[in-house]
Design a protein around this motif. Structure first.
Motif, short mmCIF file in Angstrom:
data_model
loop_
_atom_site.label_atom_id
_atom_site.label_comp_id
_atom_site.label_asym_id
_atom_site.label_seq_id
_atom_site.Cartn_x
_atom_site.Cartn_y
_atom_site.Cartn_z
N GLY A 1 -6.54 19.04 -19.02
CA GLY A 1 -6.95 18.31 -17.84
C GLY A 1 -5.90 18.37 -16.75
N GLU A 2 -6.24 17.78 -15.60
CA GLU A 2 -5.36 17.81 -14.44
C GLU A 2 -4.22 16.81 -14.61
OE1 GLU A 2 -5.52 17.06 -9.59
OE2 GLU A 2 -7.33 16.87 -10.82
N ALA A 3 -3.00 17.28 -14.37
CA ALA A 3 -1.84 16.42 -14.45
C ALA A 3 -1.62 15.70 -13.12
CB ALA A 3 -0.60 17.23 -14.80
N THR A 4 -1.26 14.42 -13.19
CA THR A 4 -0.86 13.66 -12.01
C THR A 4 0.53 13.10 -12.25
OG1 THR A 4 -1.96 11.68 -12.88
CG2 THR A 4 -3.21 13.03 -11.33
N LEU A 5 1.26 12.86 -11.18
CA LEU A 5 2.65 12.43 -11.29
C LEU A 5 2.81 10.96 -10.93
CD1 LEU A 5 4.49 15.52 -9.75
CD2 LEU A 5 4.01 15.01 -12.15
N ALA A 6 3.78 10.32 -11.58
CA ALA A 6 4.08 8.91 -11.37
C ALA A 6 5.57 8.75 -11.11
CB ALA A 6 3.65 8.09 -12.59
N PRO A 7 6.05 9.17 -9.94
CA PRO A 7 7.48 9.03 -9.66
C PRO A 7 7.92 7.58 -9.61
CG PRO A 7 6.27 9.67 -7.67
CD PRO A 7 5.31 9.76 -8.82
N LYS A 8 9.21 7.37 -9.78
CA LYS A 8 9.77 6.02 -9.76
C LYS A 8 9.42 5.32 -8.46
CE LYS A 8 14.15 3.49 -10.09
NZ LYS A 8 15.61 3.62 -10.27
N LEU A 9 9.05 4.04 -8.55
CA LEU A 9 8.73 3.24 -7.37
C LEU A 9 10.01 2.73 -6.72
CD1 LEU A 9 5.76 1.23 -8.87
CD2 LEU A 9 5.59 2.75 -6.91
N LEU A 10 10.12 2.93 -5.43
CA LEU A 10 11.25 2.42 -4.67
C LEU A 10 10.84 1.14 -3.94
CD1 LEU A 10 12.46 5.83 -3.19
CD2 LEU A 10 13.20 4.68 -5.30
N ARG A 11 11.82 0.46 -3.37
CA ARG A 11 11.53 -0.82 -2.72
C ARG A 11 10.49 -0.66 -1.63
NH1 ARG A 11 12.92 -4.06 1.62
NH2 ARG A 11 12.96 -6.31 1.15
N ASP A 12 10.56 0.40 -0.84
CA ASP A 12 9.62 0.55 0.26
C ASP A 12 8.20 0.81 -0.23
OD1 ASP A 12 10.18 0.08 2.95
OD2 ASP A 12 9.58 2.13 3.48
N ASP A 13 8.06 1.27 -1.48
CA ASP A 13 6.73 1.45 -2.06
C ASP A 13 6.04 0.11 -2.30
OD1 ASP A 13 6.82 4.30 -2.29
OD2 ASP A 13 8.15 4.07 -4.02
N ALA A 14 6.80 -0.97 -2.26
CA ALA A 14 6.25 -2.30 -2.53
C ALA A 14 5.89 -3.07 -1.25
CB ALA A 14 7.24 -3.12 -3.36
N ARG A 15 6.11 -2.45 -0.09
CA ARG A 15 5.69 -3.09 1.16
C ARG A 15 4.17 -3.01 1.25
NH1 ARG A 15 7.77 -4.52 6.14
NH2 ARG A 15 9.83 -3.67 5.62
N ILE A 16 3.51 -4.13 1.47
CA ILE A 16 2.06 -4.19 1.41
C ILE A 16 1.43 -3.93 2.78
CG2 ILE A 16 0.07 -5.61 0.78
CD1 ILE A 16 1.92 -4.73 -1.55
N ASP A 17 0.47 -3.02 2.80
CA ASP A 17 -0.31 -2.71 4.00
C ASP A 17 -1.66 -3.39 3.86
OD1 ASP A 17 -1.66 -1.67 6.14
OD2 ASP A 17 -1.66 0.40 5.42
N PHE A 18 -1.91 -4.37 4.72
CA PHE A 18 -3.16 -5.14 4.62
C PHE A 18 -4.31 -4.47 5.37
CE2 PHE A 18 0.16 -8.29 3.81
CZ PHE A 18 -0.33 -8.88 2.65
N ASN A 19 -4.06 -3.33 5.98
CA ASN A 19 -5.13 -2.60 6.68
C ASN A 19 -5.91 -1.71 5.71
OD1 ASN A 19 -4.74 -3.30 9.61
ND2 ASN A 19 -2.66 -2.60 9.08
N ARG A 20 -6.20 -2.25 4.56
CA ARG A 20 -6.97 -1.56 3.54
C ARG A 20 -7.91 -2.58 2.90
NH1 ARG A 20 -3.02 0.63 -0.63
NH2 ARG A 20 -1.94 -1.30 -0.12
N PRO A 21 -8.93 -2.14 2.16
CA PRO A 21 -9.84 -3.08 1.51
C PRO A 21 -9.11 -4.02 0.55
CG PRO A 21 -10.78 -0.88 1.51
CD PRO A 21 -9.36 -0.74 1.98
N ALA A 22 -9.67 -5.19 0.35
CA ALA A 22 -9.03 -6.22 -0.48
C ALA A 22 -8.71 -5.72 -1.88
CB ALA A 22 -9.92 -7.46 -0.54
N ALA A 23 -9.64 -4.98 -2.49
CA ALA A 23 -9.40 -4.50 -3.86
C ALA A 23 -8.19 -3.58 -3.91
CB ALA A 23 -10.64 -3.78 -4.39
N SER A 24 -8.04 -2.72 -2.91
CA SER A 24 -6.91 -1.80 -2.87
C SER A 24 -5.59 -2.56 -2.67
CB SER A 24 -7.11 -0.78 -1.75
OG SER A 24 -6.00 0.08 -1.65
N VAL A 25 -5.60 -3.55 -1.79
CA VAL A 25 -4.41 -4.36 -1.56
C VAL A 25 -4.04 -5.13 -2.83
CG1 VAL A 25 -3.41 -6.27 -0.23
CG2 VAL A 25 -4.86 -4.58 0.91
N HIS A 26 -5.04 -5.70 -3.49
CA HIS A 26 -4.80 -6.46 -4.72
C HIS A 26 -4.22 -5.55 -5.81
CE1 HIS A 26 -6.51 -9.24 -8.09
NE2 HIS A 26 -5.28 -9.56 -7.77
#
Length: 305
Positions: free
Chosen positions: A194-219
């Motif tokens: 199957g297709e491989a996907t990558l999960a690089p380490k999360l950095l602090r800026d990856d945790a900044r929340i963008d509310f200009n997306r649907p509620a389920a995605s933000v949650h």
């Protein structure tokens, strides 16, 4: 068999405990070097280091599995190397030191989410299933043949911290089974497909929340980065950590990023329906309920940035 175990955070402890209680012999434990923690930045041993010392195992603290580490491990003559969230890469010649090589307990359904943050990335992406796999370590990242795996529904409310704790216990049972099968010569590894996907380490800026997306995605984003690196936004120029949120029920829409209080419920707007803020942590303060924080805001509404 003689085992060398490599791990660092608390999610590796159930596996270490399971192996310690088995008939196999742990001849060495590898973990990362003591790290500065807390406001005083006190050098602190890893959870695995504490547990290994309590069991009386020889402990090698290193952030690099270099030539010196390789010779230390070679001297122990292990039959098998076992890795659970060590936080470093095993390369040759160390990869070939144990008679049976190395196996890795990874918290994903390989080949999906190869890398350092599989559970976090799965939640953020809205995956329906989560799980764990034990595979043969090879030079390519998380690409080896799989000895065993399991899956379970990801759920709509658990954070990455809760799911990792759950998977660490179920994964320990799977790991012990695979180790025993390798000892008995009955283990069977199946190549990843199957297709491989990558999960690089999360950095602090990856945790900044963008509310200009649907509620389920933000949650999903907030759950995926909780507790680490920790969801946050900015209100009136100050960081606000978002510790716990929930979907709203029958609440009118709000502009994305706008926070208001309605009938003692603190809401934040998204591209679709608003989310309920339950627990937050303002900069320089302790965690508190969103209602307690809102009393200090003393405004009809505020907007995140």
């Amino acid at each position: 068999m003689k085992l060398v175990f490599a791990g660092t955070p608390a999610v590796a402890l159930p596996s270490l405990t399971a192996l310690a209680s088995s008939d196999h012999e742990i001849v060495s434990v590898i973990t990362r070097a003591d790290a500065p923690l807390g406001r005083k930045r006190t050098l602190t041993p890893s959870p695995v280091a504490y547990a290994a010392l309590a069991h009386g195992y020889p402990v090698l603290k290193t952030n690099r599995l270099d030539a010196e580490a390789t010779e230390t491990i070679r001297a122990r003559q292990p039959d098998l190397g076992v890795i659970v969230a060590y936080g470093g890469i095993v390369r040759e010649p160390l990869l070939s030191v144990p008679r049976l090589g190395w196996i890795n307990l990874h918290f994903s359904l390989l080949p999906r989410w190869r890398g350092a943050s599989p559970v976090q990335r799965a939640i953020i992406a809205g995956d329906e299933l989560i799980g764990a796999a034990v595979f043969q370590l090879v030079p390519e990242l998380d690409a080896g043949a799989v000895f065993g795996s399991f899956s379970q529904p990801l759920g709509a409310h658990s954070t990455s911290g809760i799911l990792l704790d759950d998977l660490s216990h179920s994964g320990a049972d799977l790991l012990l089974r695979v180790v025993s099968e390798l000892a008995a010569g009955t283990a069977l590894a199946v190549a990843q497909t199957g297709e491989a996907t990558l999960a690089p380490k999360l950095l602090r800026d990856d945790a900044r929340i963008d509310f200009n997306r649907p509620a389920a995605s933000v949650h999903n984003h907030i759950r995926g980065v909780t507790p680490e690196p920790g969801a946050f936004t900015t209100v009136n120029g100050a960081v606000l950590k978002l510790l716990e949120v929930a979907p709203s029920v029958d609440q009118p829409n709000l502009p994305a990023g706008t926070i208001v209080q309605r009938e003692k419920i603190v809401l934040v707007g998204t591209q679709s329906e608003p989310l309920v803020l339950l627990r937050v942590q303002p900069a320089g303060k302790t965690a508190m309920t969103a209602n307690d924080w809102w009393r200090g805001v003393a405004a009809e509404s505020v907007t995140t940035s």
